[in-house]
Write a protein that holds these residues in place. Structure first.
Motif, PDB file in Angstrom:
ATOM      1  N   VAL A 231      -7.246 -36.702  -3.951  1.00  0.00           N
ATOM      2  CA  VAL A 231      -6.697 -37.928  -4.531  1.00  0.00           C
ATOM      3  C   VAL A 231      -6.724 -39.070  -3.525  1.00  0.00           C
ATOM      4  CG1 VAL A 231      -4.572 -38.998  -5.395  1.00  0.00           C
ATOM      5  CG2 VAL A 231      -5.206 -36.720  -6.150  1.00  0.00           C
ATOM      6  N   ASP A 232      -7.132 -40.231  -3.995  1.00  0.00           N
ATOM      7  CA  ASP A 232      -6.971 -41.496  -3.273  1.00  0.00           C
ATOM      8  C   ASP A 232      -6.165 -42.382  -4.221  1.00  0.00           C
ATOM      9  OD1 ASP A 232      -7.152 -44.110  -2.284  1.00  0.00           O
ATOM     10  OD2 ASP A 232      -9.153 -43.778  -1.455  1.00  0.00           O
ATOM     11  N   GLU A 233      -4.883 -42.499  -3.939  1.00  0.00           N
ATOM     12  CA  GLU A 233      -3.992 -43.208  -4.849  1.00  0.00           C
ATOM     13  C   GLU A 233      -4.386 -44.673  -5.018  1.00  0.00           C
ATOM     14  OE1 GLU A 233       0.770 -43.645  -5.760  1.00  0.00           O
ATOM     15  OE2 GLU A 233       0.099 -42.283  -4.185  1.00  0.00           O
ATOM     16  N   SER A 234      -5.066 -45.255  -4.026  1.00  0.00           N
ATOM     17  CA  SER A 234      -5.483 -46.659  -4.156  1.00  0.00           C
ATOM     18  C   SER A 234      -6.552 -46.827  -5.239  1.00  0.00           C
ATOM     19  CB  SER A 234      -5.986 -47.205  -2.825  1.00  0.00           C
ATOM     20  OG  SER A 234      -7.228 -46.621  -2.451  1.00  0.00           O
TER      21      SER A 234
ATOM     22  N   ASN B 277       0.637 -35.761 -10.045  1.00  0.00           N
ATOM     23  CA  ASN B 277       0.233 -35.312  -8.718  1.00  0.00           C
ATOM     24  C   ASN B 277      -0.017 -33.805  -8.668  1.00  0.00           C
ATOM     25  OD1 ASN B 277       2.958 -35.835  -9.259  1.00  0.00           O
ATOM     26  ND2 ASN B 277       3.544 -35.809  -7.116  1.00  0.00           N
TER      27      ASN B 277
ATOM     28  N   ILE C 248     -11.911 -36.675  -7.648  1.00  0.00           N
ATOM     29  CA  ILE C 248     -10.680 -36.022  -7.181  1.00  0.00           C
ATOM     30  C   ILE C 248     -10.909 -34.529  -6.971  1.00  0.00           C
ATOM     31  CG2 ILE C 248      -8.357 -35.308  -7.886  1.00  0.00           C
ATOM     32  CD1 ILE C 248      -8.119 -38.086  -9.259  1.00  0.00           C
TER      33      ILE C 248
ATOM     34  N   GLU D 194      -7.210 -50.681 -11.166  1.00  0.00           N
ATOM     35  CA  GLU D 194      -7.395 -49.286 -10.778  1.00  0.00           C
ATOM     36  C   GLU D 194      -7.604 -48.413 -12.016  1.00  0.00           C
ATOM     37  OE1 GLU D 194      -4.786 -51.432  -7.850  1.00  0.00           O
ATOM     38  OE2 GLU D 194      -4.700 -51.136 -10.010  1.00  0.00           O
TER      39      GLU D 194
ATOM     40  N   GLY E 228      -1.722 -45.303  -8.872  1.00  0.00           N
ATOM     41  CA  GLY E 228      -0.481 -44.552  -9.016  1.00  0.00           C
ATOM     42  C   GLY E 228      -0.782 -43.166  -9.536  1.00  0.00           C
ATOM     43  N   LEU E 229       0.142 -42.259  -9.313  1.00  0.00           N
ATOM     44  CA  LEU E 229      -0.056 -40.873  -9.760  1.00  0.00           C
ATOM     45  C   LEU E 229       0.588 -40.589 -11.109  1.00  0.00           C
ATOM     46  CD1 LEU E 229       0.507 -39.021  -6.373  1.00  0.00           C
ATOM     47  CD2 LEU E 229      -1.656 -39.641  -7.464  1.00  0.00           C
ATOM     48  N   TYR E 230       1.516 -41.431 -11.535  1.00  0.00           N
ATOM     49  CA  TYR E 230       2.123 -41.329 -12.861  1.00  0.00           C
ATOM     50  C   TYR E 230       2.550 -39.899 -13.206  1.00  0.00           C
ATOM     51  CZ  TYR E 230       0.311 -46.027 -13.312  1.00  0.00           C
ATOM     52  OH  TYR E 230       0.041 -47.347 -13.121  1.00  0.00           O
TER      53      TYR E 230
ATOM     54  N   LEU F   2      -6.568 -44.777  -8.041  1.00  0.00           N
ATOM     55  CA  LEU F   2      -5.858 -44.504  -9.293  1.00  0.00           C
ATOM     56  C   LEU F   2      -4.885 -45.600  -9.676  1.00  0.00           C
ATOM     57  CD1 LEU F   2      -5.086 -40.719  -8.822  1.00  0.00           C
ATOM     58  CD2 LEU F   2      -6.717 -41.733 -10.427  1.00  0.00           C
TER      59      LEU F   2
END
Length: 126
Positions: free
Chosen positions: A58-61, A70, A53, A7, A65-67, A63
């Motif tokens: 946002v599509d976390e899949s 967010n 984005i 990702e 993760g948002l780390y 990325l």
């Protein structure tokens, strides 16, 4: 580069850049420069995803993760970088053409992620 997934944010290069970007006030200009001149593919891909984005959310899949970014990503959606959509699609083609070095087991995963980004950027809001 240390990578622990396919990702966009699952590598040291992208996360280091995210840290710097999150402190910047001229995101659109930096994003454009990364789309057109980034030395590393992971930086260029991050710029592509930032445009995505800003337009699509946002599509976390994608990325991985948002780390803790967010809130920053949410602010990005307040000013969509629509004018960079075409440049982002060109940069994505560059990434796809040069995205080598993945173990065979991860190549399909990576292609799926890049395809998902392309589909999101290619659709126009009505």
């Amino acid at each position: 580069m240390g990578a622990w997934g396919t990702e966009v944010l699952t590598n040291d290069t992208a996360l280091d850049l995210m840290f710097d970007l999150s402190k910047s006030s001229c995101i659109k200009k930096i994003t454009y420069n990364l789309l057109t001149e980034a030395e590393y593919l992971e930086e260029r891909l991050l710029a592509v995803e930032l445009v995505d984005i800003s337009i699509n959310g946002v599509d976390e899949s994608i990325l991985g993760g948002l780390y803790d970014y967010n809130d920053w990503f949410q602010k990005l959606t307040e000013n969509p970088m629509e004018s960079l959509r075409e440049e982002a699609l060109k940069a994505l083609e560059h990434v796809k053409a040069n995205d080598k070095g993945w173990f065979p087991a991860y190549q399909r995963e990576r292609k799926v992620i890049l395809q998902k980004i392309e589909e999101r950027l290619s659709k126009k809001k009505e």
